[in-house]
Motif scaffolding. Structure first.
Motif, PDB file in Angstrom:
ATOM      1  N   PHE A 102       0.845  -1.192   0.000  1.00  0.00           N
ATOM      2  CA  PHE A 102       0.000   0.000   0.000  1.00  0.00           C
ATOM      3  C   PHE A 102       0.885   1.247   0.000  1.00  0.00           C
ATOM      4  O   PHE A 102       1.404   1.636  -1.026  1.00  0.00           O
ATOM      5  N   SER A 103       1.055   1.868   1.147  1.00  0.00           N
ATOM      6  CA  SER A 103       1.912   3.056   1.219  1.00  0.00           C
ATOM      7  C   SER A 103       2.334   3.278   2.659  1.00  0.00           C
ATOM      8  O   SER A 103       1.499   3.270   3.562  1.00  0.00           O
ATOM      9  N   LEU A 104       3.619   3.479   2.849  1.00  0.00           N
ATOM     10  CA  LEU A 104       4.153   3.930   4.128  1.00  0.00           C
ATOM     11  C   LEU A 104       4.740   5.314   3.862  1.00  0.00           C
ATOM     12  O   LEU A 104       5.849   5.443   3.338  1.00  0.00           O
ATOM     13  N   PRO A 105       4.013   6.389   4.169  1.00  0.00           N
ATOM     14  CA  PRO A 105       4.481   7.736   3.818  1.00  0.00           C
ATOM     15  C   PRO A 105       5.896   7.997   4.309  1.00  0.00           C
ATOM     16  O   PRO A 105       6.244   7.706   5.464  1.00  0.00           O
ATOM     17  N   THR A 106       6.703   8.554   3.413  1.00  0.00           N
ATOM     18  CA  THR A 106       8.140   8.700   3.639  1.00  0.00           C
ATOM     19  C   THR A 106       8.587  10.090   3.200  1.00  0.00           C
ATOM     20  O   THR A 106       8.045  10.653   2.252  1.00  0.00           O
ATOM     21  N   ARG A 107       9.585  10.640   3.895  1.00  0.00           N
ATOM     22  CA  ARG A 107      10.130  11.969   3.554  1.00  0.00           C
ATOM     23  C   ARG A 107       9.010  13.029   3.530  1.00  0.00           C
ATOM     24  O   ARG A 107       8.802  13.706   2.545  1.00  0.00           O
ATOM     25  N   TYR A 108       8.321  13.155   4.649  1.00  0.00           N
ATOM     26  CA  TYR A 108       7.205  14.090   4.773  1.00  0.00           C
ATOM     27  C   TYR A 108       6.219  13.936   3.601  1.00  0.00           C
ATOM     28  O   TYR A 108       5.918  14.882   2.890  1.00  0.00           O
ATOM     29  N   ALA A 153       3.398  27.375   6.208  1.00  0.00           N
ATOM     30  CA  ALA A 153       3.737  28.501   5.336  1.00  0.00           C
ATOM     31  C   ALA A 153       5.104  29.068   5.680  1.00  0.00           C
ATOM     32  O   ALA A 153       5.913  29.354   4.789  1.00  0.00           O
ATOM     33  N   ASP A 154       5.397  29.210   6.972  1.00  0.00           N
ATOM     34  CA  ASP A 154       6.705  29.730   7.382  1.00  0.00           C
ATOM     35  C   ASP A 154       7.825  28.766   7.018  1.00  0.00           C
ATOM     36  O   ASP A 154       8.945  29.187   6.702  1.00  0.00           O
ATOM     37  N   LEU A 155       7.530  27.473   7.060  1.00  0.00           N
ATOM     38  CA  LEU A 155       8.543  26.472   6.711  1.00  0.00           C
ATOM     39  C   LEU A 155       8.699  26.318   5.206  1.00  0.00           C
ATOM     40  O   LEU A 155       9.721  25.799   4.731  1.00  0.00           O
ATOM     41  N   GLY A 156       7.690  26.734   4.461  1.00  0.00           N
ATOM     42  CA  GLY A 156       7.732  26.573   3.007  1.00  0.00           C
ATOM     43  C   GLY A 156       7.454  25.148   2.563  1.00  0.00           C
ATOM     44  O   GLY A 156       7.974  24.699   1.538  1.00  0.00           O
ATOM     45  N   VAL A 157       6.609  24.426   3.319  1.00  0.00           N
ATOM     46  CA  VAL A 157       6.266  23.051   2.974  1.00  0.00           C
ATOM     47  C   VAL A 157       4.752  22.940   2.815  1.00  0.00           C
ATOM     48  O   VAL A 157       3.989  23.822   3.215  1.00  0.00           O
ATOM     49  N   ARG A 158       4.329  21.825   2.220  1.00  0.00           N
ATOM     50  CA  ARG A 158       2.910  21.588   2.025  1.00  0.00           C
ATOM     51  C   ARG A 158       2.251  21.283   3.365  1.00  0.00           C
ATOM     52  O   ARG A 158       2.843  20.626   4.233  1.00  0.00           O
ATOM     53  N   ASN A 159       1.015  21.731   3.511  1.00  0.00           N
ATOM     54  CA  ASN A 159       0.274  21.561   4.752  1.00  0.00           C
ATOM     55  C   ASN A 159      -0.466  20.223   4.720  1.00  0.00           C
ATOM     56  O   ASN A 159      -1.607  20.133   4.285  1.00  0.00           O
ATOM     57  N   TYR A 160       0.188  19.176   5.209  1.00  0.00           N
ATOM     58  CA  TYR A 160      -0.423  17.855   5.245  1.00  0.00           C
ATOM     59  C   TYR A 160      -1.210  17.677   6.541  1.00  0.00           C
ATOM     60  O   TYR A 160      -0.781  16.997   7.470  1.00  0.00           O
ATOM     61  N   THR A 161      -2.386  18.307   6.585  1.00  0.00           N
ATOM     62  CA  THR A 161      -3.306  18.155   7.712  1.00  0.00           C
ATOM     63  C   THR A 161      -4.731  18.228   7.192  1.00  0.00           C
ATOM     64  O   THR A 161      -4.986  18.664   6.062  1.00  0.00           O
ATOM     65  N   VAL A 162      -5.670  17.815   8.018  1.00  0.00           N
ATOM     66  CA  VAL A 162      -7.091  18.075   7.822  1.00  0.00           C
ATOM     67  C   VAL A 162      -7.621  18.666   9.122  1.00  0.00           C
ATOM     68  O   VAL A 162      -7.400  18.097  10.193  1.00  0.00           O
ATOM     69  N   LYS A 163      -8.294  19.797   9.027  1.00  0.00           N
ATOM     70  CA  LYS A 163      -8.793  20.510  10.208  1.00  0.00           C
ATOM     71  C   LYS A 163      -7.661  20.744  11.211  1.00  0.00           C
ATOM     72  O   LYS A 163      -7.859  20.658  12.442  1.00  0.00           O
ATOM     73  N   ASN A 164      -6.478  20.995  10.701  1.00  0.00           N
ATOM     74  CA  ASN A 164      -5.261  21.261  11.485  1.00  0.00           C
ATOM     75  C   ASN A 164      -4.711  20.023  12.188  1.00  0.00           C
ATOM     76  O   ASN A 164      -3.715  20.133  12.914  1.00  0.00           O
ATOM     77  N   MET A 165      -5.318  18.876  11.981  1.00  0.00           N
ATOM     78  CA  MET A 165      -4.849  17.629  12.599  1.00  0.00           C
ATOM     79  C   MET A 165      -3.880  16.925  11.645  1.00  0.00           C
ATOM     80  O   MET A 165      -4.216  16.658  10.482  1.00  0.00           O
ATOM     81  N   GLU A 166      -2.684  16.621  12.140  1.00  0.00           N
ATOM     82  CA  GLU A 166      -1.677  15.949  11.335  1.00  0.00           C
ATOM     83  C   GLU A 166      -2.119  14.527  10.994  1.00  0.00           C
ATOM     84  O   GLU A 166      -2.737  13.836  11.802  1.00  0.00           O
ATOM     85  N   PHE A 167      -1.764  14.077   9.781  1.00  0.00           N
ATOM     86  CA  PHE A 167      -2.185  12.768   9.302  1.00  0.00           C
ATOM     87  C   PHE A 167      -1.551  11.622  10.065  1.00  0.00           C
ATOM     88  O   PHE A 167      -0.388  11.676  10.471  1.00  0.00           O
ATOM     89  N   ALA A 168      -2.327  10.546  10.180  1.00  0.00           N
ATOM     90  CA  ALA A 168      -1.785   9.258  10.574  1.00  0.00           C
ATOM     91  C   ALA A 168      -1.131   8.606   9.348  1.00  0.00           C
ATOM     92  O   ALA A 168      -1.117   9.173   8.251  1.00  0.00           O
ATOM     93  N   ALA A 169      -0.612   7.394   9.540  1.00  0.00           N
ATOM     94  CA  ALA A 169       0.210   6.755   8.506  1.00  0.00           C
ATOM     95  C   ALA A 169      -0.587   6.240   7.318  1.00  0.00           C
ATOM     96  O   ALA A 169      -0.042   6.081   6.231  1.00  0.00           O
ATOM     97  N   HIS A 170      -1.857   5.957   7.491  1.00  0.00           N
ATOM     98  CA  HIS A 170      -2.634   5.224   6.497  1.00  0.00           C
ATOM     99  C   HIS A 170      -3.045   6.189   5.380  1.00  0.00           C
ATOM    100  O   HIS A 170      -3.925   7.022   5.546  1.00  0.00           O
ATOM    101  N   ASP A 171      -2.419   6.034   4.251  1.00  0.00           N
ATOM    102  CA  ASP A 171      -2.377   7.063   3.210  1.00  0.00           C
ATOM    103  C   ASP A 171      -3.668   7.109   2.399  1.00  0.00           C
ATOM    104  O   ASP A 171      -3.996   6.170   1.665  1.00  0.00           O
TER     105      ASP A 171
END
Length: 557
Positions: free
Chosen positions: A247-253, A386-404
């Motif tokens: 399936f997918s194990l998210p890697t490198r952010y 935005a300050d880090l210059g990276v994509r915002n990988y969240t939903v409702k400000n909650m960071e994602f779990a591993a299951h892609d």
């Protein structure tokens, strides 16, 4: 239907006063745990409250099964207005606290206000004692437990507390119990920190009687004790390599879908470090992971799969001992390993420092103390991206779990609509996609599955029964019917009411369909949202009419 017994204890730490009241109607309609806490929070927290303000309230509760001796029941629920998602949120923790909580005679405990001094609050079956403890300022979770043991002669199983992260209002700080068990997601530790409450203890012998069928309790306990399940040996890490390969194990952010060193941080690697069995109260399944590295002397509990992902593959760290250290730091400081690991991974992406384990550990400590870059990361990925210059990988400000969700489309839909955002446990739709019951790479038929599994999870967290009891087949729908002496459809209704009250509260804070979005494209998502709302009986904009939930005693605006 079986439900919790006992009163609601309200603790005002501003005035250092307590009140006790009956909540019979709420207990009967919402059973206990998450359902009861959600009902109370919905009706008693102002819709415009500041998560860090004295008007926010934090609730703790058990379910009726915590007054049994059945396996898979050593858990409690915690609910409040989340400083991470800005919505109503429930989280739960295992360990040994629940039976001591029940001994106080209360079905739920509510903490409101803001103390003028750092407090330890002692709750017993005889009353509540407030103890000023300024010497605990900045204390780690083990240090707090040691203090309570010395001053009160209570072991870790009586204590819930926060570490430095909670005091410093890290938005994903945890409330901790038994030192290593966390009310993990959403920042409830920061809510307790905002109230200047360092710890709460529970003890007593006043547990109310709950009439539960003994036969099914014995059956479940016996099955747990004799089970030959991979999870008993490797916890949730047992599926790491399978998920990575198939399936997918998210890697490198979240840049990659596969981690080449998954075998070095997965189930076998964890099992090699496991040195004894670990469990929760009354549970014979014993799936916890006390681990130790003989070379360094590092001991921790875990890491579980989500930590293997967040501090392992997503940071591109391929050494299990390094992941163990990250896990232990989060436990000591009191932080959610999923959100913290993702925040660190976002920082590594910004700095092009993937694989730098020393920097990972240094950054975890800076987050807990809000030092340097840690001050920004303590706000969570959504507020820092935005300050880090990276994509915002969240939903409702909650960071994602591993299951892609890019691979498991039903889980992606679940992330989008979940009232607490990118959390995998809100519906666990991932399970039917991993095991091949449904095609993972389509949204066809998924809205109905998400609704049903959300309702099931909400009831499960109200009962309260461990999620792994169902996932391992030890507690089925038929088992729940026997335990709670009702039809499964009635349990689904309890879950549906709970989900709807969460949604209504969040609607009042301005969240609607626009909040049900993902940071990546998912084919058919708009049609799936339409169907999901229709099946829930909600409006097409993702809102719930006041009249729809009026029967649940909706509080006036």
């Amino acid at each position: 239907m079986n439900h919790v017994r006992g009163t609601l204890l309200s603790i005002d730490v501003s005035e250092r006063e307590t009140t006790t009241e009956g909540v019979a109607d709420e207990r009967a309609s919402f059973v206990g745990g998450r359902g009861l806490c959600t009902k109370l929070a919905h009706d008693r927290i102002p819709f415009d409250a500041d998560p860090f303000g004295p008007e926010n309230r934090i609730y703790f509760s058990t379910g009726p099964l915590q007054q049994s001796e059945m396996s898979f029941t050593g858990r409690m629920s915690c609910t409040g207005l989340s400083p991470l998602t800005d919505g109503l949120l429930s989280t739960n923790a295992g360990g040994y606290l629940s039976r001591n909580f029940v001994g106080t005679g209360h079905s739920a405990v509510e903490i409101v206000g803001e103390a003028d001094e750092l407090l330890v609050v002692h709750v017993t079956d005889e009353g509540v004692e407030f103890v000023e403890a300024p010497e605990l300022s900045g204390a780690t979770v083990p240090e707090v437990t040691g203090y309570v043991n010395r001053e009160r002669d209570l072991d870790a199983e009586h204590v819930l507390c926060i570490g430095p992260a909670g005091e410093n209002l890290v938005r994903f700080a945890c409330v901790m119990t038994y030192e290593s068990r966390a009310f993990g997601r959403g920042g409830m530790g920061a809510v307790l920190g905002s109230k200047n409450v360092k710890a709460v203890t529970f003890e007593g012998d006043a547990a109310p009687e709950v009439d539960l069928p003994e036969g099914v309790q014995r059956e479940v306990h016996s099955a747990a004790a004799t089970s030959d399940d991979l999870m008993r040996r490797q916890g949730t890490t047992g599926g790491t390599e399978m998920i990575n390969d198939n399936f997918s194990l998210p890697t490198r952010y979240f840049e990659k879908y596969h981690f080449e060193d998954a075998d070095k941080i997965g189930g076998n690697a964890v099992e090699e470090k496991k040195y004894k069995k670990g469990s929760c109260s009354m549970c014979a399944f014993a799936c916890k992971l006390p681990t130790r590295d003989e070379e360094t002397g590092l001991e921790t509990e875990g890491p579980e799969f989500e930590t293997v992902f967040s501090f392992g593959s997503n940071c591109e760290v391929g050494d299990i001992v390094d992941v163990m250290k990250s896990n232990e730091l989060c436990d000591i400081y009191g932080m959610d390993t999923i959100s913290c690991g993702n925040a660190v991974a976002a920082y590594l992406a910004a700095e092009d420092e993937f694989g730098n384990a020393d920097l990972v550990h240094e950054t975890v400590e800076k987050i807990a103390t809000r030092e340097g870059i840690g001050d920004l990361l303590a706000e969570g990925v959504s507020r820092a991206a935005a300050d880090l210059g990276v994509r915002n990988y969240t939903v409702k400000n909650m960071e994602f779990a591993a299951h892609d969700g890019r691979v498991l489309h039903g889980q992606g839909l679940s992330y989008a609509v979940a009232n607490r955002g990118g959390d995998h446990m809100y519906s666990t739709t991932l399970r039917v996609e991993y095991n091949g019951e449904v095609d993972p790479e389509t949204l066809e038929g998924k809205p109905e599955i998400v609704v049903r599994r959300e309702n099931h999870a909400a009831f499960r967290d109200s009962g309260i029964v461990c999620a792994f009891a169902g996932g391992t087949g030890h507690v089925t729908e038929e088992t729940l019917e026997r335990l709670f002496e009702c039809d499964y459809a009635d349990l689904q209704d309890v879950g549906a009411r709970t989900v709807e009250l969460e949604r209504h509260f969040n609607n009042k804070r301005g969240m609607d369909r626009e909040a049900d979005t993902l940071p990546y494209d998912l084919p058919g998502i708009e049609a799936a949202l339409d169907e999901y709302y229709e099946r829930r009986g909600w409006n097409a904009d993702g809102t719930v009419d006041d009249e729809t939930v009026r029967e649940y005693a909706v509080a006036d605006d």
